[in-house]
Design a protein around this motif. Sequence first.
Motif, PDB file in Angstrom:
ATOM      1  N   ASP A 482     -17.651 -73.066  -8.374  1.00 54.74           N
ATOM      2  CA  ASP A 482     -16.363 -73.340  -7.745  1.00 54.74           C
ATOM      3  C   ASP A 482     -15.357 -73.604  -8.857  1.00 54.74           C
ATOM      4  N   LEU A 483     -14.281 -72.805  -8.872  1.00 47.78           N
ATOM      5  CA  LEU A 483     -13.180 -73.030  -9.805  1.00 47.78           C
ATOM      6  C   LEU A 483     -11.933 -73.372  -8.998  1.00 47.78           C
ATOM      7  N   PHE A 484     -11.164 -74.343  -9.481  1.00 43.04           N
ATOM      8  CA  PHE A 484      -9.975 -74.807  -8.772  1.00 43.04           C
ATOM      9  C   PHE A 484      -8.724 -74.442  -9.562  1.00 43.04           C
ATOM     10  N   PHE A 485      -7.663 -74.036  -8.814  1.00 44.56           N
ATOM     11  CA  PHE A 485      -6.364 -73.701  -9.399  1.00 44.56           C
ATOM     12  C   PHE A 485      -5.290 -74.390  -8.571  1.00 44.56           C
ATOM     13  N   THR A 486      -4.213 -74.793  -9.210  1.00 41.93           N
ATOM     14  CA  THR A 486      -3.097 -75.422  -8.514  1.00 41.93           C
ATOM     15  C   THR A 486      -1.832 -74.605  -8.739  1.00 41.93           C
ATOM     16  N   ALA A 487      -0.942 -74.661  -7.754  1.00 37.71           N
ATOM     17  CA  ALA A 487       0.351 -73.962  -7.831  1.00 37.71           C
ATOM     18  C   ALA A 487       1.384 -74.778  -7.081  1.00 37.71           C
ATOM     19  N   PRO A 488       2.654 -74.621  -7.412  1.00 39.50           N
ATOM     20  CA  PRO A 488       3.709 -75.361  -6.695  1.00 39.50           C
ATOM     21  C   PRO A 488       3.668 -75.073  -5.193  1.00 39.50           C
ATOM     22  N   ARG A 514     -22.933 -60.551  -4.009  1.00 43.51           N
ATOM     23  CA  ARG A 514     -23.023 -61.827  -3.305  1.00 43.51           C
ATOM     24  C   ARG A 514     -21.647 -62.250  -2.794  1.00 43.51           C
ATOM     25  N   ASP A 515     -21.682 -63.226  -1.920  1.00 42.74           N
ATOM     26  CA  ASP A 515     -20.446 -63.682  -1.291  1.00 42.74           C
ATOM     27  C   ASP A 515     -19.502 -64.284  -2.333  1.00 42.74           C
ATOM     28  N   LYS A 516     -18.225 -63.936  -2.206  1.00 42.11           N
ATOM     29  CA  LYS A 516     -17.187 -64.478  -3.094  1.00 42.11           C
ATOM     30  C   LYS A 516     -15.882 -64.487  -2.326  1.00 42.11           C
ATOM     31  N   HIS A 517     -15.089 -65.518  -2.484  1.00 37.37           N
ATOM     32  CA  HIS A 517     -13.812 -65.594  -1.773  1.00 37.37           C
ATOM     33  C   HIS A 517     -12.940 -66.667  -2.402  1.00 37.37           C
ATOM     34  N   ALA A 518     -11.659 -66.617  -2.047  1.00 39.40           N
ATOM     35  CA  ALA A 518     -10.675 -67.606  -2.477  1.00 39.40           C
ATOM     36  C   ALA A 518     -10.034 -68.206  -1.237  1.00 39.40           C
ATOM     37  N   ARG A 519      -9.816 -69.522  -1.247  1.00 41.08           N
ATOM     38  CA  ARG A 519      -9.245 -70.216  -0.099  1.00 41.08           C
ATOM     39  C   ARG A 519      -8.297 -71.309  -0.581  1.00 41.08           C
ATOM     40  N   VAL A 520      -7.425 -71.729   0.376  1.00 44.79           N
ATOM     41  CA  VAL A 520      -6.627 -72.932   0.127  1.00 44.79           C
ATOM     42  C   VAL A 520      -7.552 -74.126   0.292  1.00 44.79           C
ATOM     43  N   TYR A 521      -7.631 -74.968  -0.711  1.00 47.91           N
ATOM     44  CA  TYR A 521      -8.590 -76.066  -0.701  1.00 47.91           C
ATOM     45  C   TYR A 521      -7.972 -77.378  -0.250  1.00 47.91           C
ATOM     46  N   GLU A 522      -6.744 -77.663  -0.736  1.00 52.19           N
ATOM     47  CA  GLU A 522      -6.150 -78.958  -0.434  1.00 52.19           C
ATOM     48  C   GLU A 522      -4.645 -78.886  -0.614  1.00 52.19           C
ATOM     49  N   LEU A 523      -3.898 -79.594   0.271  1.00 50.23           N
ATOM     50  CA  LEU A 523      -2.447 -79.657   0.195  1.00 50.23           C
ATOM     51  C   LEU A 523      -2.037 -80.997  -0.403  1.00 50.23           C
ATOM     52  N   GLY A 524      -1.266 -80.944  -1.480  1.00 51.06           N
ATOM     53  CA  GLY A 524      -0.752 -82.158  -2.084  1.00 51.06           C
ATOM     54  C   GLY A 524       0.703 -82.370  -1.740  1.00 51.06           C
ATOM     55  N   GLU A 525       1.325 -83.380  -2.344  1.00 52.09           N
ATOM     56  CA  GLU A 525       2.721 -83.676  -2.052  1.00 52.09           C
ATOM     57  C   GLU A 525       3.660 -82.611  -2.623  1.00 52.09           C
ATOM     58  N   SER A 526       3.315 -82.092  -3.792  1.00 48.07           N
ATOM     59  CA  SER A 526       4.212 -81.119  -4.425  1.00 48.07           C
ATOM     60  C   SER A 526       3.472 -79.863  -4.883  1.00 48.07           C
ATOM     61  N   GLU A 527       2.148 -79.808  -4.634  1.00 43.76           N
ATOM     62  CA  GLU A 527       1.411 -78.639  -5.084  1.00 43.76           C
ATOM     63  C   GLU A 527       0.258 -78.350  -4.137  1.00 43.76           C
ATOM     64  N   TYR A 530      -6.145 -74.470  -4.851  1.00 43.31           N
ATOM     65  CA  TYR A 530      -6.897 -73.323  -4.360  1.00 43.31           C
ATOM     66  C   TYR A 530      -8.296 -73.343  -4.979  1.00 43.31           C
ATOM     67  N   ILE A 531      -9.257 -72.800  -4.228  1.00 49.77           N
ATOM     68  CA  ILE A 531     -10.638 -72.753  -4.718  1.00 49.77           C
ATOM     69  C   ILE A 531     -11.103 -71.306  -4.775  1.00 49.77           C
ATOM     70  N   ALA A 532     -11.819 -70.968  -5.885  1.00 53.14           N
ATOM     71  CA  ALA A 532     -12.472 -69.661  -6.010  1.00 53.14           C
ATOM     72  C   ALA A 532     -13.971 -69.917  -6.028  1.00 53.14           C
ATOM     73  N   ARG A 533     -14.696 -69.352  -5.063  1.00 51.70           N
ATOM     74  CA  ARG A 533     -16.131 -69.582  -4.932  1.00 51.70           C
ATOM     75  C   ARG A 533     -16.863 -68.256  -5.140  1.00 51.70           C
ATOM     76  N   PHE A 534     -17.821 -68.238  -6.049  1.00 47.70           N
ATOM     77  CA  PHE A 534     -18.508 -66.991  -6.392  1.00 47.70           C
ATOM     78  C   PHE A 534     -19.858 -67.323  -7.017  1.00 47.70           C
ATOM     79  N   TRP A 535     -20.673 -66.273  -7.243  1.00 44.38           N
ATOM     80  CA  TRP A 535     -22.014 -66.421  -7.825  1.00 44.38           C
ATOM     81  C   TRP A 535     -22.073 -65.737  -9.194  1.00 44.38           C
ATOM     82  N   VAL A 536     -22.795 -66.392 -10.134  1.00 45.38           N
ATOM     83  CA  VAL A 536     -22.990 -65.810 -11.470  1.00 45.38           C
ATOM     84  C   VAL A 536     -24.425 -66.092 -11.914  1.00 45.38           C
TER      85      VAL A 536
END
Length: 565
Positions: A482-488, A514-527, A530-536
């Motif tokens: 699981d890798l996490f990314f943030t954006a405004p 294998r299954d892989k996808h990206a989703r909105v993980y959490e809503l913050g006050e200003s950002e 996002y989560i990227a879930r994949f297999w390696v």
Amino acid sequence: MLGNTRRFIVFIFVCLPVFAFALESLPADAEDAKSAAKQLKQTLSEIADYRELIEQIESEQKDAFGFQKRALGKQRLNTLTRYRNLLQQYIEDITAIEEQAFVKKHYAKAINLVEKALQEIYDDLALSDKAIDDLEQSIADARKNIFSLNEAPAKDRIAQMLWKLNLIRRYQEDVFHALVYLSLSAESLGLNADKSLALAEQRVRKQADTLSGFIGLNEDKLLQLEKKKAVVRTESDTGKALISQSALVNLEIQEYANRLQHMVTLLNELGLSTALYKKTVIQARDSLSKEVLDGQVFSHLVTEWWLDFKKWMRRQAPSLIGSAITLIGIFVVAYLLSKLVRRIVSISLHRSRPSMSELARSFLIVSSGRLIILLGIIYALAQLGVQIGPLLAGLGIMGFVIGFALQETLANFASGLMILIYRPYDIGDKIRVAGLEGRVKEMTLVTTTIFTSANHHLTVPNNTIWKDIIQNITSQPHVRMDLFFTAPFASDSKAILSAIDDELNQNKVVEQDRDKHARVYELGESEVKYIARFWVSSDDIDEAKWSISEAVKQRFDNIGIGKGS
């Protein structure tokens, strides 16, 4: 007529022993002279060989570079030192022999060799002085710029230059030794050695002052470390570090004291006062009492010790030699048997228990070899007359006491057994435990050796590992990441998710079947997170993290995510 005959007979009996002694002694003197002449000729031949070797090395050194040039330089210095020592011995042999015809022809050769050797010493000192000046200037410049450069590499360069500086100074001390003794040899040959003796006095005294200064600086450093140790706990990390630093400083002080003692010996040869330097050596070594400082007392003590030692050796030498031969034989046989047993156990385990973990296999192999060594030691003690029964009983009692005192060590031992039985990891596995991460390199019943990704060597107590949660990263061939990314908050979520999905679909490290996808993980006050879930593959965890993070950042930059926000 009868009286004359009697007088003649008496004369024969009186003079015959004298003639016999003369006839017996003359050939012996001639034989000694012949042997001495042969020895001088052989020494002179060896000197010529060394001279030729030095010239050959200097010729090869001109065309060499890099490591080869440094190796040739060290070979030249070693050969030059042996050449000078041999030349000194040659001159001492000449001057020790009584005036004889065959010695006179050696004087001219010896004078020529000494003059040439002294000139080479002058040249060597000039070159080494220049090298020292250049290194000292480079060290001073590096220390001025250490904070404007990358600090760690700059410190490494300074340490290397200090090491080279110390080597050159130690070589100069060997040159001073040759300068002193060759100057004295030149004087014994009738040469005017005032220039070389004056230079020797100046340089040796200067080096003695320098070494005394280094001893003083290190003693001050040691005093500061002792003050710091007084305010910290010995068992703490800081206390252990201070103890290690103190030990290193003590070793440096002893080294400088030994080198200063060498300079004191040279100053004594020159007939100069060395009282202050001797005091510095004694204080640095801190091993002589006031009574021993008296020369006569020290001489008597040494003589008495030597006589006692010789008496003891005469009484004990036969039994000691026999016991030593027996012990060596037993230890050699035990060592060879241990290697054989370890080999047999290793082959047997590979054939009969191929699924056994490397940890358990290594433990059994090493334990079998050590058991043979232990049996060999017990047998050797029995051969020396030691009673094994009381010894084993004493060891049992001592083991109980030691076990009670070393409860933590026994806890590590028990934890090691549990790890061997339950096999949470094996040699070569990458684990995460007690806040550490790395590959298991080796394990004993007390500790586990781990190498981190930065190639740091960590020795972790088994009890620390067993009490913590053990994460075996490479126990499964594939892992989900699981890798996490943030954006405004105002950024386009669809564009962001599309960018992450595109990278997951195109990255070669990601397992595409294998299954892989990206989703909105959490809503913050200003950002938004996002989560990227994949297999390696478990071997590609770090590579996946770095490559995908870098590529997603590049994609965000391309679509304007984060700019102007």
